[in-house]
Design an enzyme around this catalytic site. Structure first.
Site, PDB file in Angstrom:
ATOM      1  N   GLY A 105      37.646  40.359  34.011  1.00  0.00           N
ATOM      2  CA  GLY A 105      39.000  40.081  34.825  1.00  0.00           C
ATOM      3  C   GLY A 105      39.359  38.834  34.449  1.00  0.00           C
ATOM      4  NE  ARG A 106      44.207  36.748  38.710  1.00  0.00           N
ATOM      5  CZ  ARG A 106      44.142  37.952  39.503  1.00  0.00           C
ATOM      6  NH1 ARG A 106      42.800  38.099  40.082  1.00  0.00           N
ATOM      7  NH2 ARG A 106      45.156  38.448  40.158  1.00  0.00           N
ATOM      8  CB  ILE A 107      36.266  35.105  37.185  1.00  0.00           C
ATOM      9  CG1 ILE A 107      37.086  34.735  38.392  1.00  0.00           C
ATOM     10  CG2 ILE A 107      34.794  34.169  37.228  1.00  0.00           C
ATOM     11  CD1 ILE A 107      36.320  34.965  39.769  1.00  0.00           C
TER      12      ILE A 107
ATOM     13  NE  ARG B 197      37.513  48.811  37.195  1.00  0.00           N
ATOM     14  CZ  ARG B 197      38.196  48.444  38.231  1.00  0.00           C
ATOM     15  NH1 ARG B 197      38.685  49.300  39.406  1.00  0.00           N
ATOM     16  NH2 ARG B 197      38.646  47.363  38.152  1.00  0.00           N
TER      17      ARG B 197
ATOM     18  CB  THR C 170      29.296  32.944  39.660  1.00  0.00           C
ATOM     19  OG1 THR C 170      29.887  33.663  38.522  1.00  0.00           O
ATOM     20  CG2 THR C 170      28.579  31.918  38.983  1.00  0.00           C
TER      21      THR C 170
ATOM     22  NE  ARG D 179      31.438  38.635  47.686  1.00  0.00           N
ATOM     23  CZ  ARG D 179      31.930  37.617  47.032  1.00  0.00           C
ATOM     24  NH1 ARG D 179      31.868  36.689  46.366  1.00  0.00           N
ATOM     25  NH2 ARG D 179      33.132  37.180  47.887  1.00  0.00           N
TER      26      ARG D 179
ATOM     27  CD  GLU E 104      25.647  35.035  49.090  1.00  0.00           C
ATOM     28  OE1 GLU E 104      26.735  34.328  50.030  1.00  0.00           O
ATOM     29  OE2 GLU E 104      25.801  35.363  48.355  1.00  0.00           O
TER      30      GLU E 104
ATOM     31  CG  HIS F 119      28.508  32.373  48.001  1.00  0.00           C
ATOM     32  ND1 HIS F 119      28.730  33.298  48.412  1.00  0.00           N
ATOM     33  CD2 HIS F 119      29.873  31.951  47.387  1.00  0.00           C
ATOM     34  CE1 HIS F 119      29.803  34.143  48.090  1.00  0.00           C
ATOM     35  NE2 HIS F 119      30.490  33.132  47.357  1.00  0.00           N
TER      36      HIS F 119
ATOM     37  N   GLY G 294      30.054  28.638  43.758  1.00  0.00           N
ATOM     38  CA  GLY G 294      31.094  28.782  42.599  1.00  0.00           C
ATOM     39  C   GLY G 294      32.549  28.376  42.760  1.00  0.00           C
TER      40      GLY G 294
HETATM   41  C1  8YV Z   1      34.280  32.063  48.674  1.00  0.00           C
HETATM   42  C2  8YV Z   1      34.160  34.027  46.958  1.00  0.00           C
HETATM   43  O1  8YV Z   1      33.421  30.722  48.862  1.00  0.00           O
HETATM   44  O2  8YV Z   1      36.229  34.111  47.052  1.00  0.00           O
HETATM   45  C3  8YV Z   1      35.321  34.531  46.935  1.00  0.00           C
HETATM   46  O3  8YV Z   1      35.042  35.849  46.663  1.00  0.00           O
HETATM   47  O4  8YV Z   1      33.143  34.482  46.689  1.00  0.00           O
HETATM   48  C4  8YV Z   1      33.750  32.363  47.289  1.00  0.00           C
HETATM   49  O5  8YV Z   1      34.440  31.787  46.090  1.00  0.00           O
HETATM   50  C5  8YV Z   1      34.267  32.793  49.769  1.00  0.00           C
HETATM   51  O6  8YV Z   1      34.463  34.196  49.406  1.00  0.00           O
HETATM   52  C6  8YV Z   1      35.130  32.486  50.809  1.00  0.00           C
HETATM   53  O7  8YV Z   1      35.433  33.498  51.793  1.00  0.00           O
END
Ligand code: 8YV
Length: 330
Positions: free
Chosen positions: A158-160, A180, A240, A242, A271, A292, A294
């Site tokens: 995806g984007r990331i 997918r 990075t 989940r 976490e 966490h 990222g």
């Molecule tokens: C955030 C993240 O820190 O946006 C997301 O999905 O995992 C993180 O970058 C966190 O979710 C903020 O709620």
């Protein structure tokens, strides 16, 4: 004066965002930044128009069932919405939004940072001088592994994933991916990316594997024990996205056994608890663990807050919020 909508924000957000929220809404802020307990969340959700949760709030079906009828919008401060039972919210007529797009580059940067940190032993090296352990340069000391010329397998394009691919390509890695759906040809061409329909086949051939897909019921333990065993013993794993996407116990066991060379993890299954066995591997410099981080830049957090405000405003003004999350998307 018309009553302003009650917006509860569960954690501290950047000052500029909180100030703007106070101007626009009856915003109830959490100045202590202490995560709310389930009971506190339940109480808040009984008497609110808009809830702004974060990844640290588990908004499950039970909480949604008990929510007050005034709750019409859950505007998540975050991209991932696996902390929210989106189908349950939808069934109760509660709209869910997220903050996509604005944390893409920062998360991709952190992915590259972890790849380099693990391959080039950066945290280990960074400890040498402050630890007063440097006896001087040596040709065979602190050797890592070159990343140029290696194969990177991206799980989730995806984007990331694409932002990671762009960076990795510039570092001389060859780009492989599993998704997918195959991405459009022009993106494959730009990234010189090789598509693998079979995740198993891709994993067995990669030097580095990066997890960049969302956590959904379909991706829970996508990197299962069986799949992790397909990796080369020299392979590195970076996550990075989940923690739940990787079977963390299996990954730990395989690194302990030397069946996988190492890992760089920014996310974990439970976490903020991190298994003592993983922590031990970090002390042995076999894994690099980040808390966490990222999207943890000033710019990302402000942009995320702006997105939350835009989503709330659009919704309250009777428009479809730009970042609506539908059950079919999770
Ligand atoms: C955030 C993240 O820190 O946006 C997301 O999905 O995992 C993180 O970058 C966190 O979710 C903020 O709620």
């Amino acid at each position: 004066m018309k009553k302003r909508p009650v917006v509860v924000v569960t954690r501290r957000l950047p000052d500029v965002i909180e100030t703007r929220m106070r101007e626009l809404f009856d915003a109830r802020l959490n100045l202590e930044d202490k995560p709310l307990s389930r009971e506190e969340l339940a109480a808040v959700m009984r008497d609110v128009d808009v809830l702004v949760p974060t990844v640290t709030d588990e908004i499950d079906a039970g909480l949604i069932a008990e929510a007050g009828t005034g709750l019409k919008l859950i505007a998540n401060f975050g991209n991932g919405v696996d902390n929210i039972d989106v189908p349950a919210a939808h069934a109760r007529g509660i709209t869910v939004t997220n903050t996509p797009g604005v944390l893409t580059e920062d998360t991709a940067d952190m992915t590259m940072a972890l790849i380099l940190a693990v391959a080039r032993r950066i945290p280990e090296g960074a400890g040498v001088i402050p630890g007063d352990e440097w006896a001087g340069w040596s040709p065979t000391w602190m050797l890592g592994r070159r990343i140029t010329g290696k194969r990177l397998g991206i799980v989730g394009m995806g984007r990331i994933g694409q932002a990671v691919a762009r960076r990795a390509k510039a570092f001389g890695l060859s780009i492989h991916y599993h998704n997918r759906r195959r991405v459009p040809q022009r993106i494959e061409d730009e990234l010189e990316a090789t598509y693998w329909e079979s995740l198993d086949q891709m994993l067995a051939r990669m030097d580095i594997v990066s997890v960049n897909c969302p956590h959904t019921p379909a991706t829970y333990h996508l990197l299962s024990a069986r799949r992790l065993k397909l990796l080369k013993p020299t392979a590195l794993v970076v996550n990075t996205a989940r923690g739940e996407i990787i079977d963390e116990t299996a990954l730990t066991r395989l690194i302990e056994a030397g069946a996988i060379a190492g890992a760089g993890l920014d996310v974990f299954e439970e976490e903020p608890a991190v298994s003592p066995r993983l922590v031990k591997l970090a002390r042995q410099n076999k894994v690099v663990l980040l808390p966490h981080m990222g999207s943890a830049t000033v710019e990302s957090r402000i942009d995320m807050g702006e997105k939350v405000i835009v989503n709330i405003k659009a919704f309250l003004d009777g428009h479809r919020p730009p970042d609506r999350v539908l059950p079919s998307m999770v």
